[in-house]
Design an enzyme around this catalytic site. Structure first.
Site, PDB file in Angstrom:
ATOM      1  N   CYS A 180      55.584  14.952  42.845  1.00 12.38           N
ATOM      2  CA  CYS A 180      55.117  14.679  41.488  1.00 12.38           C
ATOM      3  C   CYS A 180      53.662  15.113  41.382  1.00 12.38           C
ATOM      4  CB  CYS A 180      55.251  13.187  41.180  1.00 12.38           C
ATOM      5  SG  CYS A 180      54.447  12.655  39.654  1.00 12.38           S
ATOM      6  N   CYS A 183      51.479  15.008  35.933  1.00 11.37           N
ATOM      7  CA  CYS A 183      51.046  15.696  34.713  1.00 11.37           C
ATOM      8  C   CYS A 183      51.391  14.897  33.459  1.00 11.37           C
ATOM      9  CB  CYS A 183      51.685  17.082  34.636  1.00 11.37           C
ATOM     10  SG  CYS A 183      53.489  17.051  34.422  1.00 11.37           S
ATOM     11  N   CYS A 237      61.525  15.218  33.847  1.00 15.26           N
ATOM     12  CA  CYS A 237      60.490  15.765  34.711  1.00 15.26           C
ATOM     13  C   CYS A 237      60.348  17.258  34.442  1.00 15.26           C
ATOM     14  CB  CYS A 237      60.846  15.521  36.181  1.00 15.26           C
ATOM     15  SG  CYS A 237      59.606  16.128  37.349  1.00 15.26           S
ATOM     16  N   LYS A 239      56.032  -9.567  38.755  1.00 11.13           N
ATOM     17  CA  LYS A 239      55.146  -8.455  38.434  1.00 11.13           C
ATOM     18  C   LYS A 239      53.810  -9.034  38.013  1.00 11.13           C
ATOM     19  CE  LYS A 239      54.436  -4.360  35.606  1.00 11.13           C
ATOM     20  NZ  LYS A 239      54.948  -3.474  34.535  1.00 11.13           N
ATOM     21  N   GLN A 288      64.516  -6.837  35.999  1.00  9.84           N
ATOM     22  CA  GLN A 288      63.207  -7.266  35.520  1.00  9.84           C
ATOM     23  C   GLN A 288      63.401  -8.059  34.223  1.00  9.84           C
ATOM     24  OE1 GLN A 288      60.433  -4.685  33.337  1.00  9.84           O
ATOM     25  NE2 GLN A 288      58.986  -4.966  35.025  1.00  9.84           N
ATOM     26  N   ARG A 301      54.045  -8.185  29.233  1.00  5.20           N
ATOM     27  CA  ARG A 301      54.772  -8.629  28.044  1.00  5.20           C
ATOM     28  C   ARG A 301      54.361 -10.068  27.693  1.00  5.20           C
ATOM     29  NH1 ARG A 301      58.646  -4.660  26.690  1.00  5.20           N
ATOM     30  NH2 ARG A 301      57.960  -2.809  27.816  1.00  5.20           N
ATOM     31  N   CYS A 349      57.646  13.035  31.534  1.00  9.44           N
ATOM     32  CA  CYS A 349      57.965  11.621  31.784  1.00  9.44           C
ATOM     33  C   CYS A 349      57.364  10.751  30.684  1.00  9.44           C
ATOM     34  CB  CYS A 349      57.514  11.207  33.176  1.00  9.44           C
ATOM     35  SG  CYS A 349      55.815  11.682  33.585  1.00  9.44           S
TER      36      CYS A 349
END
Length: 369
Positions: free
Chosen positions: A343, A346, A362, A214, A91, A167, A350
């Site tokens: 997952c 919560c 996690c 993205k 990325q 960004r 993370c």
């Protein structure tokens, strides 16, 4: 049972073995720990890992493609994930942070007059003036730098690059931040220019390299996100990005707001559901036939299979779910979905770990259930 989830896909010229992608994530871990984390995710069966925030310049945080140590680390990572039959995507990003503004606020942060959350808000407020005031010459230098960075990523072993549409790309795209009066600002046709030039630079320096984008979408009524583009501007942005060389789109909510919006917990008032950002994919789907990757609270293989079957998305990107259970893809492939460690969104270890500067983990690892 999971015909689409487990089937190969031509993702913008890159053949993926299935439809599961590890979404770009700032892990905040030491390099060796991060390498082992990503190796484990690759071994768990996902088709591609997107390494978040690979800087296009010679500065920035984390490993750099321009420095021998950083280049070698990326090379080792590519070898490690390829050994597991997994692809790797870089990325490419350019920060839009005004570091002078950060320096001004450091005394307040160190004395406790400014909290970390307040600092984030202050830095977000500095983005607009910074973007608007950058000299055009400097802007062109930055957009051109995406090309050499992509070429180096290819040499390091990356199979694809993703141009980070948040960004600096996202801030130039945003009418909330970009108040320029030259060719990089004004209407959407001008505000897309930074992103288009970045994609064109990649295509010029790495003509055979697939380019994911993205695509950060800002919502209004109610308002979520500050960078990126509005839904109404997508008919301008999507065709121009595609013409510049984008081969696939990774669609998500725009950043520069509250982190709990872009990384929403299960209790979020707007984004608490499974596939919370997929309605944004619907808007993009109407504008392109390029592959689309959806993201946002994806955990349930039955739900994801249904989205793939209808063609709503072609790939499913996950971060928190693959951190909670790196073997999610293999368990789906092996028809052992009852063993998946789901997952629960919560955000304690993370997002909480990232904000506390101890790295992403996690609750399952920390025995906090």
């Amino acid at each position: 049972m999971y015909q689409y989830l487990t089937s190969p896909l031509d993702y913008g010229g890159l053949t993926l073995k299935n439809r599961v992608i590890f979404a770009p994530t700032t892990l905040g871990l030491p390099p060796e720990t991060q390498l082992e984390r990503l190796r484990a995710i690759a071994a768990g069966g996902c088709a591609m890992i997107i390494v978040g925030d690979v800087p296009v310049g010679k500065g920035g945080f984390g490993p750099s493609l321009y420095h021998r140590k950083g280049f070698d680390w990326f090379r080792r990572l590519a070898d490690a994930v390829h050994e597991e039959g997994c692809m790797l995507c870089a990325q490419l990003h350019q920060s839009d942070a005004d570091w002078k503004a950060m320096v001004r606020h450091l005394p307040g942060l160190m004395t406790g007059r400014i909290s970390k959350s307040q600092l984030r808000t202050l830095l977000n407020e500095a983005v607009g003036p910074y973007i608007t005031g950058l000299p055009a010459r400097k802007v062109r230098e930055i957009t051109r730098s995406f090309g050499p960075a992509a070429a180096l990523a290819r040499q390091a072993g990356f199979d694809m690059v993703q141009v980070h549409g948040d960004r600096m790309c996202g801030s130039f795209s945003s009418s909330l931040f970009n108040h320029r009066t030259d060719g990089y600002g004004g209407g959407p046709e001008e505000r897309v220019r930074f992103a288009v030039e970045a994609v064109e630079a990649v295509r010029a320096c790495a003509p055979d390299l697939p380019i994911d984008y993205k695509l950060a979408v800002r919502l209004e009524a109610p308002h979520y996100g500050n960078a990126g583009v509005t839904e109404e501007e997508l008919p301008v942005f999507v065709p121009l990005l595609e013409a510049a060389g984008v081969t696939s789109f990774h669609v998500t909510l725009a950043d520069h707001g509250d982190l709990s919006d872009t990384i929403p917990p299960a209790a979020h008032p707007a984004f608490g559901g499974e596939g919370c950002f997929l309605p944004l994919c619907d808007r993009v789907r109407a504008l392109t036939d390029k592959p689309i990757c959806g993201v946002g609270g994806l955990t349930d293989p039955d739900f994801i299979e249904a989205q793939l079957r209808t063609g709503r998305i072609q790939c499913a990107a996950m971060s928190r779910q693959l951190i909670a259970d790196p073997n999610w893809p293999n368990k789906v492939l092996g028809k052992n979905t009852e063993a998946i460690r789901r997952c629960v969104r919560c955000n304690r270890a993370c997002l909480g770990g990232m904000l506390a500067h101890r790295g992403v983990s996690c609750i399952y690892e920390r025995n906090e259930l």
